[in-house]
Write an enzyme that holds these catalytic residues in place. Structure first.
Site, PDB file in Angstrom:
ATOM      1  CE1 TYR A  45      -3.847   2.354   1.063  1.00 22.93           C
ATOM      2  CE2 TYR A  45      -2.115   3.403   2.359  1.00 22.93           C
ATOM      3  CZ  TYR A  45      -3.384   3.431   1.798  1.00 22.93           C
ATOM      4  OH  TYR A  45      -4.163   4.538   1.977  1.00 22.93           O
ATOM      5  CD  GLU A 125      -5.846  28.419  31.616  1.00 20.75           C
ATOM      6  OE1 GLU A 125      -6.415  29.262  32.342  1.00 20.75           O
ATOM      7  OE2 GLU A 125      -6.348  27.898  30.619  1.00 20.75           O
ATOM      8  CE  LYS A 127       0.858  29.997  24.516  1.00 21.17           C
ATOM      9  NZ  LYS A 127       1.331  29.165  23.431  1.00 21.17           N
ATOM     10  CG  ASP A 129       3.618  23.149  22.029  1.00 20.35           C
ATOM     11  OD1 ASP A 129       3.069  23.903  21.200  1.00 20.35           O
ATOM     12  OD2 ASP A 129       4.814  22.829  21.972  1.00 20.35           O
ATOM     13  NE  ARG A 148      -4.391  31.165  16.127  1.00 21.26           N
ATOM     14  CZ  ARG A 148      -3.481  31.978  16.628  1.00 21.26           C
ATOM     15  NH1 ARG A 148      -3.766  32.665  17.717  1.00 21.26           N
ATOM     16  NH2 ARG A 148      -2.313  32.093  16.093  1.00 21.26           N
ATOM     17  CD  GLU A 183      -3.729  24.689  22.065  1.00 24.77           C
ATOM     18  OE1 GLU A 183      -4.624  25.567  22.120  1.00 24.77           O
ATOM     19  OE2 GLU A 183      -2.617  24.866  21.553  1.00 24.77           O
ATOM     20  CE1 TYR A 235      -7.500  28.178  24.832  1.00 22.77           C
ATOM     21  CE2 TYR A 235      -6.467  26.049  25.158  1.00 22.77           C
ATOM     22  CZ  TYR A 235      -6.716  27.150  24.362  1.00 22.77           C
ATOM     23  OH  TYR A 235      -6.186  27.219  23.106  1.00 22.77           O
ATOM     24  CE  LYS A 323       5.663  30.388  24.674  1.00 20.25           C
ATOM     25  NZ  LYS A 323       5.688  31.044  23.387  1.00 20.25           N
ATOM     26  CB  CYS A 428      23.011  41.294  -4.489  1.00 15.59           C
ATOM     27  SG  CYS A 428      21.712  40.069  -4.686  1.00 15.59           S
ATOM     28  CB  CYS A 431      21.211  40.598  -9.112  1.00 12.77           C
ATOM     29  SG  CYS A 431      21.223  41.976  -7.959  1.00 12.77           S
ATOM     30  CB  CYS A 446      20.073  43.244  -3.161  1.00 10.20           C
ATOM     31  SG  CYS A 446      20.034  43.353  -4.938  1.00 10.20           S
ATOM     32  CB  CYS A 452      17.775  41.587  -7.434  1.00 11.88           C
ATOM     33  SG  CYS A 452      18.317  40.203  -6.406  1.00 11.88           S
TER      34      CYS A 452
HETATM   35  S1  IVH Z   1      -6.265  31.476  26.103  1.00  9.84           S
HETATM   36  C1  IVH Z   1      -7.995  35.172  23.968  1.00  9.84           C
HETATM   37  N1  IVH Z   1      -5.279  29.429  27.358  1.00  9.84           N
HETATM   38  O1  IVH Z   1      -1.940  29.506  22.882  1.00  9.84           O
HETATM   39  C2  IVH Z   1      -6.988  34.195  24.451  1.00  9.84           C
HETATM   40  N2  IVH Z   1      -4.616  29.745  25.109  1.00  9.84           N
HETATM   41  O2  IVH Z   1      -0.279  31.672  21.964  1.00  9.84           O
HETATM   42  C3  IVH Z   1      -7.321  32.816  24.107  1.00  9.84           C
HETATM   43  N3  IVH Z   1      -3.129  28.011  24.255  1.00  9.84           N
HETATM   44  O3  IVH Z   1      -4.049  30.483  20.296  1.00  9.84           O
HETATM   45  C4  IVH Z   1      -6.254  31.864  24.411  1.00  9.84           C
HETATM   46  N4  IVH Z   1      -3.054  26.792  26.080  1.00  9.84           N
HETATM   47  O4  IVH Z   1      -4.008  28.013  20.943  1.00  9.84           O
HETATM   48  C5  IVH Z   1      -5.307  30.095  26.218  1.00  9.84           C
HETATM   49  N5  IVH Z   1      -4.546  27.608  28.584  1.00  9.84           N
HETATM   50  C6  IVH Z   1      -4.566  28.283  27.456  1.00  9.84           C
HETATM   51  C7  IVH Z   1      -3.845  27.861  26.327  1.00  9.84           C
HETATM   52  C8  IVH Z   1      -3.883  28.627  25.170  1.00  9.84           C
HETATM   53  C9  IVH Z   1      -2.638  26.899  24.837  1.00  9.84           C
HETATM   54  C10 IVH Z   1      -2.814  28.431  22.885  1.00  9.84           C
HETATM   55  C11 IVH Z   1      -3.991  28.869  22.049  1.00  9.84           C
HETATM   56  C12 IVH Z   1      -3.659  30.259  21.597  1.00  9.84           C
HETATM   57  C13 IVH Z   1      -2.177  30.265  21.740  1.00  9.84           C
HETATM   58  C14 IVH Z   1      -1.641  31.666  21.910  1.00  9.84           C
END
Ligand code: IVH
Length: 706
Positions: A45, A125, A127, A129, A148, A183, A235, A323, A428, A431, A446, A452
């Site tokens: 496949y 809370e 964030k 990924d 989004r 998320e 969230y 972060k 450059c 070019c 350039c 170019c």
């Molecule tokens: S709040 C108006 N909470 O991070 C604000 N975002 O860098 C709405 N994300 O687009 C976002 N964990 O995809 C919020 N606990 C959390 C999150 C979170 C991940 C993401 C989300 C957002 C992006 C922004």
């Protein structure tokens, strides 16, 4: 049967083989996903799939509507319906240090006019990924799911969202209309198992759980999404017919009651010290959580405060992402290449011995500009203790979230004895025009302009890109090909729109070329014609003028309304003084640098002629003026004295959001003075000039519900 080398296939042979492959693979898909006995082994496949992909790669115009590559495997960008979000999906501002967090909370106090002794609570809370998803329920039923996208428009992935166990299909006792946002992610264990399965099947593995989650959600075949272990944390929310609660933590609790997964590490705190303590605790638990997170998000808990704070252009004022520090790794710098961008900028790129940084293999990193290589930042201050970067050096790479990997440091003890400083080219490489640096500009550019080829090709790629002309069948690859085409070249935007006429006038027709046919040529011409009607903002953005991004293009378009008015205004502003210049500079978000870039483009004869040639081919749709219903649109307002219901910053932001221009002093141009107690001399002057004067409550009544 020995397979013909793809480069030796004729167009007809390729077409026939693709048809046969499509039939075989589609039959196999039905057998496989219908849970009958698969009639092909996994290896066979995948071999057929690879052959199909290789032929398509070589003959891109022969890709069939029912191509198996569109149904399984890599996500297909254009395969999903588009959904315009009823409420924009925002991103988050970033904090990297404790100080940034303190600035964030102080900024909020200032905006809201809250002294330090007044309580101000936040939630904190992880964030996650992954990738964000917006779920819309009406009368308790999930009716829409959208990614989004660019924040305004996302992709319709309802069929796929319905396969995710964490996504409730029905809600009880929910508001009539509710958009739940959160998320989509994949756990480490599920990611490892998925990759092991991919290896077994000889399929491509995913670089990290986020890519795996994104690739799985964006499958055209929802059966594939179903087979991938996706999860969802709620969230946030978009449109609501009734509020969920008065506080962020209350709203999250409500989402949990409605059946959503919410993150168990979400907590409420009353001060910065506790927020940061929680951040540190989460950071310590990070490796053991079982899913990827890249920081901690703080949100103002009181939803009334959130709504007063509102949004900047792409981020809320009431939340921030703190972060985690970037991930680091050492490797050897093999070479420094110079790339020429569409504005002529010479960008040095580090070619590295591949190294894994935070789960991703990195082999390129940006070196910014020549000062950076030499060990100086934009303001001439030393960085890395002034150590320069040379080919052959051991360099430390760092990667934070999505950003392009960068070089943080260099290890001099490992520097080869015969190395020499990197010599940044003064001409450059594409070019051979002089590459010059303006005073105060960190970037060497350039000077070849459109002669170019690198600049011209990059400009054309930008012109056809997604937010610009977005012509189906004319992407970066095709633009590159047409640029170098001897008989049917596309060297500037107008050439796109004369392509069909030029093709008709010559003997070697597009349809007779390798990889093309009558159908694909006609399809391209039709797609080009379809874009002859296009919005002002897209045209302006597509021109790729320095400093003019999509957002600014849209603001400028809304300000001037029509292209003709705009071009006249650029001419009138060309000497960078006077009314037309002032008007340009008065546009929110347009500063001197952008304004100057705009007017310069229109004065330069070559560039101006090229712009005119393309706009002559187009019907440019006028932009809608902002908030024409608002009673304060275009009005010049002045605030004076003490405001009691909001701070000056908030008042100014709200007025501007409604299209008013806020000025600091009363003059004949002032339309409205909003005078609180102690307005004094401004109120007097307004009375003398017979300017409408409102107190704070009347002002609020005027703009209420707008
Ligand atoms: S709040 C108006 N909470 O991070 C604000 N975002 O860098 C709405 N994300 O687009 C976002 N964990 O995809 C919020 N606990 C959390 C999150 C979170 C991940 C993401 C989300 C957002 C992006 C922004």
């Amino acid at each position: 049967m020995a397979k013909t080398d793809i480069t030796e296939l004729s167009v007809e042979e390729a077409r026939a083989e693709l048809a046969a492959l499509s039939k075989a693979l589609n039959t196999a898909n039905v057998a496989y996903h219908g849970k009958d006995n698969p009639d092909l082994s996994d290896a066979n496949y995948d071999a057929l799939k690879q052959r199909n992909a290789a032929i398509e790669d070589h003959f891109p115009t022969l890709v069939r509507e029912d191509s198996p590559s569109k149904q399984v495997g890599a996500p297909v960008q254009d395969g999903f319906g588009k959904i315009t979000h009823a409420q924009r999906m925002m991103s988050l501002g970033n904090a990297f240090t404790d100080e940034d967090v303190a600035d964030f909370t102080q900024g909020i106090r200032k905006y809201l006019g809250l002294s330090n002794d007044r309580p101000l609570a936040f939630t904190a809370e992880p964030k996650i990924d992954g990738l964000s998803l917006s779920l819309r329920y009406e009368n308790g039923t999930l009716i829409q799911a959208a990614t989004r996208g660019d924040g305004t428009t996302g992709e319709d992935v309802l069929a796929n969202a319905l396969t995710i166990a964490d996504v409730p299909k029905n809600l009880e006792n929910a508001p009539e209309v509710i958009e739940v946002r959160g998320e989509v992610y994949m756990t480490h264990a599920d990611f490892d198992a998925l990759n092991a399965r991919q290896v077994e099947r000889g399929s491509k593995t995913f670089a990290n759980p986020r890519n795996a989650a994104a690739g799985s959600l964006r499958q055209l075949d929802s059966e594939i999404t179903k087979s991938r272990p996706l999860r969802f944390f709620a969230y946030a929310w978009g449109v609501l017919s009734d509020p969920l609660a008065n506080t962020q933590h209350g709203a999250i609790a409500r989402l949990k009651m409605l059946g959503f997964q919410t993150n168990p590490l979400t907590q409420r705190f009353e001060n910065v010290v506790d927020l940061i303590k929680h951040y540190q605790q989460i950071e310590q638990q990070r490796a053991a959580l079982g899913y990827d997170i890249d920081g901690v998000v703080y949100k103002v808990d009181d939803l009334a405060y959130q709504s007063r704070l509102g949004f900047r252009s792409t981020t809320p004022r009431w939340a921030i992402a703190h972060k985690f520090p970037a991930e680091l790794a050492w490797t050897r710098l093999e070479a420094i290449d110079i790339q020429v961008g569409r504005t002529g900028a010479l960008s040095p790129v580090a070619r590295l011995s591949p190294v894994t940084v935070g789960g991703v293999v990195v082999s390129n990193a940006t070196l910014h500009n020549e000062d950076y290589i030499e060990g100086r930042d934009n303001s001439g201050e030393l960085i890395r203790g002034g150590r320069d970067i040379r080919v052959g050096d051991w360099v430390q790479i760092y990667r934070a979230g999505d950003v392009i990997p960068k070089i943080k440091d260099v290890d001099l003890s490992k520097r080869p004895s015969d190395s020499s400083p990197f010599e940044f080219p003064k001409i450059c490489p594409e070019c051979q025009s002089a590459a010059l640096r303006d005073v105060g500009d960190a970037v060497r550019r350039c000077s070849g302009g459109l002669i170019c080829p690198a600049q011209a090709v990059e400009k054309m790629k930008h012109f056809v890109s997604r937010g610009a002309f977005d012509i189906e069948g004319l992407g970066a690859k095709q633009v590159e090909m047409f640029y170098h085409d001897p008989t049917l070249p596309i060297r500037e935007p107008a050439d796109i729109f004369t392509l069909k006429t030029r093709d008709a006038q010559q003997l070697s027709k597009l349809k007779n070329r390798d990889g093309w046919g009558a159908k694909s040529a006609d399809k391209l011409f039709a797609a080009i014609d379809e874009r002859r009607n296009i919005s002002f903002a897209r045209v302006l953005y597509a021109l790729g003028l320095r400093h003019v991004g999509a957002q600014s293009a849209s603001l400028i378009a809304r300000h001037y309304g029509s292209w003709a008015v705009f071009v006249d205004a650029m001419d009138a502003a060309s000497d960078q003084v006077g009314d037309a210049w002032d008007r340009l500079m008065s546009i929110d978000g347009v500063g001197e640098i952008m304004a100057s870039s705009l007017v310069t483009a229109f004065i330069q004869p070559g560039e101006r002629a090229s712009i005119t040639r393309v706009t002559d081919e187009l019907t440019i749709i006028d932009a809608e003026k902002p908030d024409t219903d608002s009673p304060v649109t275009g009005k010049v307002v002045v605030f004076s004295g003490t405001l009691e219901k909001m701070t000056r910053a908030e008042a100014k932001a709200r007025a501007e959001a409604l299209g008013a221009k806020v000025s600091g002093s009363v003059s004949a141009k002032t339309d409205i003075l909003i005078a609180g107690p102690g307005a004094g001399s401004k109120a007097k002057k307004a009375a003398e000039l017979d300017i409408e004067t409102l107190d704070e409550d009347s002002w609020l009544a005027l703009i209420e519900d707008l």
